[in-house]
Design an enzyme around this catalytic site. Structure first.
Site, PDB file in Angstrom:
ATOM      1  N   ILE A 147       0.846  -1.204   0.000  1.00  0.00           N
ATOM      2  CA  ILE A 147       0.000   0.000   0.000  1.00  0.00           C
ATOM      3  C   ILE A 147       0.876   1.247   0.000  1.00  0.00           C
ATOM      4  CG2 ILE A 147      -1.582   1.373   1.428  1.00  0.00           C
ATOM      5  CD1 ILE A 147      -2.873  -1.205   2.303  1.00  0.00           C
ATOM      6  N   CYS A 380      33.628   4.587  17.518  1.00  0.00           N
ATOM      7  CA  CYS A 380      32.606   5.405  18.169  1.00  0.00           C
ATOM      8  C   CYS A 380      32.337   4.911  19.599  1.00  0.00           C
ATOM      9  CB  CYS A 380      31.351   5.453  17.297  1.00  0.00           C
ATOM     10  SG  CYS A 380      30.373   6.917  17.638  1.00  0.00           S
ATOM     11  N   TYR A 381      31.287   4.098  19.801  1.00  0.00           N
ATOM     12  CA  TYR A 381      31.047   3.545  21.132  1.00  0.00           C
ATOM     13  C   TYR A 381      32.265   2.744  21.578  1.00  0.00           C
ATOM     14  CZ  TYR A 381      27.390   2.447  24.572  1.00  0.00           C
ATOM     15  OH  TYR A 381      26.598   2.404  25.683  1.00  0.00           O
ATOM     16  N   GLU A 404      25.645   8.213  29.316  1.00  0.00           N
ATOM     17  CA  GLU A 404      24.632   7.559  28.479  1.00  0.00           C
ATOM     18  C   GLU A 404      23.962   6.413  29.232  1.00  0.00           C
ATOM     19  OE1 GLU A 404      25.981   6.290  24.599  1.00  0.00           O
ATOM     20  OE2 GLU A 404      24.069   5.320  24.151  1.00  0.00           O
ATOM     21  N   HIS A 513      33.084   7.069  12.196  1.00  0.00           N
ATOM     22  CA  HIS A 513      32.836   5.771  11.551  1.00  0.00           C
ATOM     23  C   HIS A 513      33.623   5.666  10.250  1.00  0.00           C
ATOM     24  CE1 HIS A 513      29.496   4.336  14.089  1.00  0.00           C
ATOM     25  NE2 HIS A 513      29.293   5.629  14.291  1.00  0.00           N
ATOM     26  N   GLU A 515      34.240   3.197   8.529  1.00  0.00           N
ATOM     27  CA  GLU A 515      33.693   2.189   7.604  1.00  0.00           C
ATOM     28  C   GLU A 515      32.844   2.804   6.496  1.00  0.00           C
ATOM     29  OE1 GLU A 515      32.840   2.623  10.750  1.00  0.00           O
ATOM     30  OE2 GLU A 515      30.777   2.031  11.208  1.00  0.00           O
TER      31      GLU A 515
HETATM   32  N1  GLN Z   1      26.075   5.831  21.933  1.00  0.00           N
HETATM   33  C1  GLN Z   1      27.225   6.631  21.666  1.00  0.00           C
HETATM   34  C2  GLN Z   1      26.883   8.084  21.450  1.00  0.00           C
HETATM   35  O1  GLN Z   1      25.771   8.431  21.158  1.00  0.00           O
HETATM   36  C3  GLN Z   1      28.010   6.089  20.492  1.00  0.00           C
HETATM   37  C4  GLN Z   1      27.264   6.174  19.199  1.00  0.00           C
HETATM   38  C5  GLN Z   1      27.892   5.332  18.127  1.00  0.00           C
HETATM   39  O2  GLN Z   1      28.658   4.427  18.400  1.00  0.00           O
HETATM   40  N2  GLN Z   1      27.563   5.593  16.896  1.00  0.00           N
HETATM   41  O3  GLN Z   1      27.749   8.919  21.534  1.00  0.00           O
END
Ligand code: GLN
Length: 539
Positions: A147, A380-381, A404, A513, A515
């Site tokens: 739809i 990142c994380y 966090e 990132h 990647e």
């Molecule tokens: N959670 C973490 C932050 O917001 C890392 C985010 C992530 O790895 N893209 O900063």
């Protein structure tokens, strides 16, 4: 004037529309044409940024900070052209624009309707922000018959009439199943799906048939006759062993040839398939093997870390090495099991992530990599957690954590309140989840004599971000005294972008990132170097 190619899918989802579109784009590009790829997604989210990877796979981030569909990653990897915000639109975005306009009274008293207002907005998107492209390939998400995709199909139907049949082309990708029990190839689902398309006024020009086996001439003839397409425009695509074979196999099937024939255009130069042939050769004949552990929350979900998986493979291709991805669910990482789990692991990678679940397991894995000198890449994380691990176990700040997931901690990682993009001050808000992150490409300066500088061979870099939190610089001195190097910093020196360890062969954490920028024909240096370090560790 640009020519427009619309790619739809039928029968089932996940047929590889993105990969087919990206391969076609490469083939056209290689024959001297400028190509742009766009994705039109029928779901109601404004963008996939707030969707769980379980629902949608990876969220791909562009240089200009858009959170987009992962197919844009395929597009970039196959064409080398960086995607933009203006290359992905969703029903949610269209409705949100329209409703904003309506509230401002800009429809001048008219009734706002799907046709023409939604369809007009879709048409505007299709031709917006182009610069002398020869071809614009628009992939329509979802499956014909849904739809939600109807307004998109109606819009492309109208669009094709408006620009003229000779300037537009419809490609429909369908499944042609093989029935093992009767040893038969079935064309009926394709016939039905094309019938569905024709009901809404779209006659496909080319049908790409996804099949496990070669489609015999008789069945091709049947598809051609019942679906009303030229027999030469019934193109088969058989499951490839590596996605890098896709451009080669589509060329063999003459997809690009038929597309150019439709538009009555001659190629400007001969197609070059050598890069893909070389890559395929390397993928099938690796000289070495390494095992890389990826520790995350969604590791068993095929598409959750799409670009990352790809980037690691690219790093392997660069080193003539097969990279085996050992996916470890962070929830299952218990201290007493780590040694056993990591027995045959040559490199450890912690990808981006959100939320508390699984963090303690990841921190244990980081400790293992740090103390056992195993090559480690934290993304990142992964970088934020490696700071927490170092603070807790080396600096002995036991309550070190991120706000966090622990509001009462000593915040080694904290909420990003404001940051700069060039000279513009950006601000985050904690209340509205969608669109409050530091997103897109930012510059970082690299420290002299650092490992990253030798890897990037540059003084500064630009990489893509997607996060709300950042490493707190308050503890910088303590970290540095114990051998942690802040080797990449934002140009104003306020935000740590890369960290590495002095007494470790290869331990790097990056706030961005990498990647997203790795491409098979141009592997990202961080991944090439990480795999190289893992190979050394293998001996
Ligand atoms: N959670 C973490 C932050 O917001 C890392 C985010 C992530 O790895 N893209 O900063």
């Amino acid at each position: 004037m640009a020519r427009y190619i619309f790619v739809t899918g039928g029968v089932v989802s996940s047929l590889g529309k993105g990969l087919s579109s990206a391969s076609l784009a490469y083939l056209l590009q290689s024959q001297g044409f400028k190509v742009r790829l766009r994705k039109l997604d029928p779901y109601l989210n404004v963008d996939p940024g707030t969707m769980s990877p379980f629902q949608h796979g990876e969220v791909f981030v562009t240089d200009d900070g858009a959170e987009t569909d992962l197919d844009l990653g395929h597009y970039e990897r196959f064409t080398g052209v960086s995607a933009k915000q203006s290359d992905n639109i969703t029903t949610g975005k269209i409705y949100s624009d329209i409703i904003k306009k309506e509230r401002k009274g800009l429809y001048l008293g008219k009734t706002v309707q799907v046709i023409p207002h939604v369809t007009d907005r879709i048409k505007e998107f299709i031709k917006n922000d182009l610069s002398k492209e020869d071809f614009v390939i628009c992939e329509i998400g979802g499956t014909v018959g849904d739809i939600e995709s109807l307004p998109f199909l109606e819009a492309i139907r109208q669009f094709s009439i408006e620009i003229g049949k000779k300037n537009s082309l419809f490609i429909h990708l369908t499944l042609v199943p093989y029935m093992k029990a009767s040893d038969e190839i079935k064309t009926k689902p394709t016939q039905h799906s094309v019938k569905e398309l024709r009901t809404i006024g779209i006659q496909p020009d080319i049908i790409i048939c996804r099949c496990e086996k070669n489609i015999p001439l008789d069945q091709r003839k049947k598809i051609s006759l019942f679906c009303n397409v030229d027999i030469e425009n019934v193109i088969e695509t058989i499951d490839v062993n590596t996605i890098y074979e896709a451009p080669i196999s589509f060329h063999k099937e003459k997809l690009d040839h038929q597309v150019l024939r439709h538009f009555k255009i001659k190629p400007k130069r001969k197609v070059n398939l050598n890069p893909w042939k070389e890559i395929t050769k390397k993928v099938f004949n690796p000289k070495k093997n390494v095992n890389i552990a990826i520790i995350g929350k969604y590791v068993n979900l095929k598409d959750a870390y799409k670009s990352l998986d790809e980037a690691l493979v690219h790093g392997g291709i660069y080193n003539n090495t097969k990279v085996n991805l050992v996916r470890i669910e962070s929830d299952h990482l218990k201290k007493n099991k780590i040694k056993n789990l990591f027995k045959n692991i040559h490199g450890i990678l912690i990808p981006g992530g959100f939320g508390k679940r699984g963090t303690e397991g990841k921190i244990e894995a980081i400790k293992y990599a740090r103390t056992n000198k195993i090559p480690f890449l934290g993304i990142c994380y992964g970088m934020q957690l490696s700071m927490i691990e170092f603070a807790r176990n080396v600096l002995k700040i036991k309550k070190a954590s991120s706000t966090e997931f622990d509001k009462n901690c000593i915040p080694v990682v904290g909420l990003l309140n404001e940051w700069k993009r060039g000279n513009v001050l950006m601000k985050g808000t904690a209340t509205n989840i969608g669109g409050t992150m530091r997103l897109g490409s930012y510059k970082a300066n690299l420290k002299i004599n650092s490992l990253v500088k030798s890897i990037y061979k540059s003084n500064s870099i630009n990489e893509r971000h997607r996060h709300r939190y950042e490493v707190n610089l308050q503890y910088r001195n303590e970290f540095e005294k114990k051998g942690l190097i802040f080797s990449g910093m934002s140009p104003d020196n306020e935000l740590p972008e890369i960290i590495e360890l002095k007494n470790h062969p290869w331990f790097i954490g990056v706030q961005f990132h990498p990647e997203f920028k790795s491409r098979p024909l141009n592997p990202h240096p961080l991944f090439s170097s990480f795999i190289k370090a893992a190979i050394k560790n293998e001996k």
